[in-house]
Structures are given as C-alpha cells and as structure tokens.
Motif scaffolding. Structure first.
Motif, PDB file in Angstrom:
ATOM      1  N   PRO A  90      -5.960  28.129   4.048  1.00  0.00           N
ATOM      2  CA  PRO A  90      -7.282  28.207   3.424  1.00  0.00           C
ATOM      3  C   PRO A  90      -7.246  28.024   1.908  1.00  0.00           C
ATOM      4  O   PRO A  90      -8.281  27.819   1.286  1.00  0.00           O
ATOM      5  N   ARG A  91      -6.068  28.086   1.286  1.00  0.00           N
ATOM      6  CA  ARG A  91      -6.013  28.052  -0.170  1.00  0.00           C
ATOM      7  C   ARG A  91      -6.153  26.629  -0.711  1.00  0.00           C
ATOM      8  O   ARG A  91      -7.058  26.319  -1.464  1.00  0.00           O
ATOM      9  N   VAL A  92      -5.252  25.739  -0.324  1.00  0.00           N
ATOM     10  CA  VAL A  92      -5.305  24.355  -0.810  1.00  0.00           C
ATOM     11  C   VAL A  92      -4.848  23.430   0.311  1.00  0.00           C
ATOM     12  O   VAL A  92      -4.098  23.834   1.196  1.00  0.00           O
ATOM     13  N   LYS A  93      -5.288  22.188   0.219  1.00  0.00           N
ATOM     14  CA  LYS A  93      -4.757  21.169   1.126  1.00  0.00           C
ATOM     15  C   LYS A  93      -3.659  20.432   0.397  1.00  0.00           C
ATOM     16  O   LYS A  93      -3.737  20.230  -0.810  1.00  0.00           O
ATOM     17  N   PHE A  94      -2.620  20.077   1.115  1.00  0.00           N
ATOM     18  CA  PHE A  94      -1.623  19.223   0.478  1.00  0.00           C
ATOM     19  C   PHE A  94      -1.047  18.278   1.517  1.00  0.00           C
ATOM     20  O   PHE A  94      -1.121  18.533   2.727  1.00  0.00           O
ATOM     21  N   PRO A  95      -0.489  17.141   1.042  1.00  0.00           N
ATOM     22  CA  PRO A  95      -0.066  16.111   1.991  1.00  0.00           C
ATOM     23  C   PRO A  95       1.216  16.507   2.703  1.00  0.00           C
ATOM     24  O   PRO A  95       2.120  17.093   2.106  1.00  0.00           O
ATOM     25  N   LEU A  96       1.292  16.178   3.982  1.00  0.00           N
ATOM     26  CA  LEU A  96       2.506  16.457   4.752  1.00  0.00           C
ATOM     27  C   LEU A  96       3.358  15.204   4.959  1.00  0.00           C
ATOM     28  O   LEU A  96       4.537  15.311   5.277  1.00  0.00           O
ATOM     29  N   SER A  97       2.760  14.035   4.807  1.00  0.00           N
ATOM     30  CA  SER A  97       3.560  12.822   4.979  1.00  0.00           C
ATOM     31  C   SER A  97       3.019  11.708   4.097  1.00  0.00           C
ATOM     32  O   SER A  97       1.922  11.824   3.523  1.00  0.00           O
ATOM     33  N   TRP A  98       3.809  10.659   3.984  1.00  0.00           N
ATOM     34  CA  TRP A  98       3.365   9.490   3.231  1.00  0.00           C
ATOM     35  C   TRP A  98       3.942   8.240   3.871  1.00  0.00           C
ATOM     36  O   TRP A  98       4.883   8.329   4.695  1.00  0.00           O
ATOM     37  N   SER A  99       3.376   7.121   3.507  1.00  0.00           N
ATOM     38  CA  SER A  99       3.817   5.856   4.089  1.00  0.00           C
ATOM     39  C   SER A  99       3.565   4.750   3.091  1.00  0.00           C
ATOM     40  O   SER A  99       2.715   4.877   2.210  1.00  0.00           O
ATOM     41  N   PHE A 100       4.330   3.701   3.208  1.00  0.00           N
ATOM     42  CA  PHE A 100       4.061   2.524   2.368  1.00  0.00           C
ATOM     43  C   PHE A 100       4.555   1.275   3.071  1.00  0.00           C
ATOM     44  O   PHE A 100       5.362   1.334   4.017  1.00  0.00           O
ATOM     45  N   ALA A 101       4.058   0.160   2.613  1.00  0.00           N
ATOM     46  CA  ALA A 101       4.578  -1.141   3.047  1.00  0.00           C
ATOM     47  C   ALA A 101       4.877  -1.957   1.808  1.00  0.00           C
ATOM     48  O   ALA A 101       4.209  -1.818   0.768  1.00  0.00           O
ATOM     49  N   ALA A 102       5.898  -2.787   1.891  1.00  0.00           N
ATOM     50  CA  ALA A 102       6.297  -3.646   0.774  1.00  0.00           C
ATOM     51  C   ALA A 102       6.775  -4.976   1.329  1.00  0.00           C
ATOM     52  O   ALA A 102       7.381  -5.028   2.395  1.00  0.00           O
ATOM     53  N   THR A 103       6.467  -6.033   0.588  1.00  0.00           N
ATOM     54  CA  THR A 103       6.811  -7.384   1.040  1.00  0.00           C
ATOM     55  C   THR A 103       7.944  -7.942   0.196  1.00  0.00           C
ATOM     56  O   THR A 103       7.930  -7.822  -1.037  1.00  0.00           O
ATOM     57  N   ARG A 104       8.906  -8.547   0.854  1.00  0.00           N
ATOM     58  CA  ARG A 104       9.986  -9.204   0.123  1.00  0.00           C
ATOM     59  C   ARG A 104       9.430 -10.473  -0.518  1.00  0.00           C
ATOM     60  O   ARG A 104       8.870 -11.324   0.159  1.00  0.00           O
ATOM     61  N   THR A 105       9.605 -10.589  -1.821  1.00  0.00           N
ATOM     62  CA  THR A 105       9.032 -11.735  -2.547  1.00  0.00           C
ATOM     63  C   THR A 105      10.007 -12.918  -2.495  1.00  0.00           C
ATOM     64  O   THR A 105      11.165 -12.758  -2.117  1.00  0.00           O
ATOM     65  N   PHE A 165       0.852  -1.196   0.000  1.00  0.00           N
ATOM     66  CA  PHE A 165       0.000   0.000   0.000  1.00  0.00           C
ATOM     67  C   PHE A 165       0.884   1.241   0.000  1.00  0.00           C
ATOM     68  O   PHE A 165       2.054   1.192   0.408  1.00  0.00           O
ATOM     69  N   VAL A 166       0.305   2.334  -0.479  1.00  0.00           N
ATOM     70  CA  VAL A 166       0.937   3.658  -0.399  1.00  0.00           C
ATOM     71  C   VAL A 166      -0.142   4.619   0.085  1.00  0.00           C
ATOM     72  O   VAL A 166      -1.215   4.682  -0.498  1.00  0.00           O
ATOM     73  N   ASN A 167       0.147   5.345   1.163  1.00  0.00           N
ATOM     74  CA  ASN A 167      -0.837   6.289   1.703  1.00  0.00           C
ATOM     75  C   ASN A 167      -0.218   7.682   1.834  1.00  0.00           C
ATOM     76  O   ASN A 167       0.986   7.807   2.075  1.00  0.00           O
ATOM     77  N   GLU A 168      -1.048   8.696   1.688  1.00  0.00           N
ATOM     78  CA  GLU A 168      -0.628  10.075   1.925  1.00  0.00           C
ATOM     79  C   GLU A 168      -1.467  10.630   3.073  1.00  0.00           C
ATOM     80  O   GLU A 168      -2.646  10.290   3.206  1.00  0.00           O
ATOM     81  N   HIS A 169      -0.837  11.481   3.892  1.00  0.00           N
ATOM     82  CA  HIS A 169      -1.489  11.937   5.127  1.00  0.00           C
ATOM     83  C   HIS A 169      -1.399  13.460   5.245  1.00  0.00           C
ATOM     84  O   HIS A 169      -0.428  14.068   4.769  1.00  0.00           O
ATOM     85  N   ASP A 170      -2.345  14.050   5.959  1.00  0.00           N
ATOM     86  CA  ASP A 170      -2.307  15.508   6.140  1.00  0.00           C
ATOM     87  C   ASP A 170      -1.552  15.914   7.409  1.00  0.00           C
ATOM     88  O   ASP A 170      -1.459  17.092   7.719  1.00  0.00           O
ATOM     89  N   GLY A 171      -0.992  14.957   8.127  1.00  0.00           N
ATOM     90  CA  GLY A 171      -0.282  15.270   9.369  1.00  0.00           C
ATOM     91  C   GLY A 171       1.127  14.715   9.360  1.00  0.00           C
ATOM     92  O   GLY A 171       1.468  13.825   8.582  1.00  0.00           O
TER      93      GLY A 171
END
Ligand SMILES: C[S@@+](CC[C@H](N)C(=O)[O-])C[C@H]1O[C@@H](n2cnc3c(N)ncnc32)[C@H](O)[C@@H]1O
Length: 274
Positions: A259-274, A231-237
């Motif tokens: 008040p102008r625009v919202k934008f992401p402050l952080s992101w996260s992901f998980a990945a599995t070794r195949t 998964f890949v997620n973006e967060h506002d905090g």
C-alpha cells in the motif's frame, strides 16, 4: 583464490542441480504438463513485445531445460537453437523437445562464446528471466549477444528489475540488502539451499556467484556492442514469487500489492544490430 573460473564452475554445478529438480516440476512452476499438452509458456510480457516469429531463426541464450525454446518454436520460428552451459539442463531440454515433438537444437557452452558456438546470423536473440545476473562482464555479454545477430537482427531481453533486486527476497517486508550495481570483481556470494520454484528438494551445491546490474550499465553495453535500442519497458509483474507478499495474477505474473508505493518488478528491452 576465487576467480572467474571458480565462479563459472560453481554456478554451473549449481545449475546442474537445479535442472534435475526443475524438470520434475512437482508443483507445476515450469508448466511442463502444459507444454506437453501443446502449450506456449512465454509470459504475457514477452508475447506482447516479441515480433512475429514466423520464419525467423532464433537463438535462445540460457535456454535452461528448454521450455521457452520449445515455446519459441511453437510461435512459428523457422529454427530455434538453445544455448546453455549446464549439461544436465540440456539433457532434459533435448528429452523435453522430443516428447513435445518439436525440432529444437540445444548446444552446450558459455554464452560469452555464443557466436563461435552457434553462429552469427540469427534474426533474433532471445534471453529472459534470470540470465544477466550470472555474468559480471556485461560488455562481454552484450558483444556475445550482438555477435549472434545478422545486421538488422534483434536482441530481446526481459528480466527482474534492478530496483526489485536490491531487496531481500526472503522477507515479507522490504529490507534493502543489495547494491544496485555489483562490482565485477566482487560478486554476491549466495547459498540458497532451495530453488525458486518452491520445490522443497535441497540443492546439493548451493554456492553461487551473481551480479546486480543497473539499467545504465546494461543499456550502455548494448549500445557499445553496436546495437540501437528500440524500446525499454518496466513492468509491475514478474513470473516467479520474487517476494513473499507477491501474489499470482490470472496472467501468471506475480505482483506486489504494497500500500505504500508501487515499484517495478521487471524490465525488458529490444535492440537492433546496426
Ligand atoms: C534462470 S535460468 C534460465 C531462464 C529461463 N527463463 C528458464 O527459466 O528456463 C538461467 C540459466 O542460465 C544458465 N547459465 C548461467 N550462466 C551461464 C553461462 N555463463 N553460459 C551459459 N548458460 C549459463 C544456467 O545453466 C540456467 O540454465
């Protein structure tokens, strides 16, 4: 001549300085008192996205003074090994784990050498908040992280969003300042004399070398290291005051209320070794 060795040495010296400031935790940024009282300091983002850690062997890359390593152990991990290149950070981490009565092992070294230093059969590699920007060679970082995992093991990553890192973090208004991707051979040279915790103590060796990485560069490196993105997620905090106008919510995360625009402050992901 400035080269990889110079960058590494300068960054390590800087992190030794910061570790000595951070462990004192004058304003509570690092939550040391809460940790000593038995708390778990991972953010709501990590708590929501991590798997059940019961019985898992966890490698914590860039463990710093060990606050999150101790928290991972308290979430039920069978074993936690923290790795960091700062000897001062690890002195504090070992002392803190002792005071918290948690059995966590701390190993000194470069993340790029992680499999040789801590082993290759972990169930989870965890790394978060202020980690990847200390490396220019993202494919090498991804290979090191993957190399610590047994097949089926998972990498978990959370950090500031590349879009947020394009802005000058010292100005109330959003001034664009940094490219979203930094060339490997020309790191951003920084000279912050105060650290991000809000402490007023001066960093004796302020010069650092850092890199910005777009999501494509990071995720393609992870795929190239033999991992499947889960998964890949973006967060506002984000867990520190990334901009002057960011304010802290009840969940401990800082958010902007522009008040102008919202934008992401952080992101996260998980990945599995195949
Ligand atoms: C922002 S801190 C760690 C983040 C963690 N969330 C925390 O605040 O406790 C970054 C850590 O990366 C470590 N570090 C930077 N470059 C490294 C490298 N090449 N190998 C190992 N550790 C490194 C520093 O010593 C520092 O402890």
């Amino acid at each position: 001549m400035t080269d990889a060795r110079t960058w590494f040495d300068a960054n390590r010296t800087n992190w030794n300085d910061r570790a000595d400031i951070h462990i004192d935790d004058e304003n509570g940024f690092y939550g040391i008192d809460r940790l000593l009282a038995g708390g778990i300091l991972l953010t709501e983002i990590e708590r929501a996205e991590l798997p059940d850690l019961s019985g898992l062997r966890v490698a914590h890359l860039q463990c710093h003074i060990g606050t999150d390593s101790i928290s991972l152990k308290r979430l039920g991990a069978a074993e936690v090994v923290g790795l960091d290149f700062s000897p001062r950070a690890l002195i504090h981490a070992r002392d803190l784990a002792g005071r918290c009565a948690e059995d966590v092992r701390f190993v000194e070294g470069n993340v790029l050498d992680a499999p040789a230093l801590i082993g290759d059969d972990f169930d989870l590699v965890f790394t978060s908040w202020g980690t990847l920007g200390w490396f220019g060679d993202v494919p090498a970082w991804a290979r090191a992280a993957a190399g610590c995992l047994k097949p089926g093991g998972r990498l978990y990553f959370a950090d500031a969003h590349p879009a947020a890192l394009m802005f000058d973090t010292d100005q109330g208004d959003f001034a664009l300042r940094y490219d979203w991707v930094t060339p490997v051979e020309t790191p951003i040279v920084m000279g912050e004399t105060e650290t991000y915790t809000g402490s007023k103590r001066m960093i004796a060796n302020p010069r650092t070398y850092q890199w910005g990485h777009g999501m494509g560069r990071v995720l393609n490196a992870v795929i190239g290291a033999g991992m499947r993105i889960e998964f890949v997620n973006e967060h506002d905090g984000v867990p520190w005051k990334i901009f002057d106008i960011a304010t802290r919510g009840e969940d401990g995360l800082f958010r902007t209320d522009d008040p102008r625009v919202k934008f992401p402050l952080s992101w996260s992901f998980a990945a599995t070794r195949t």
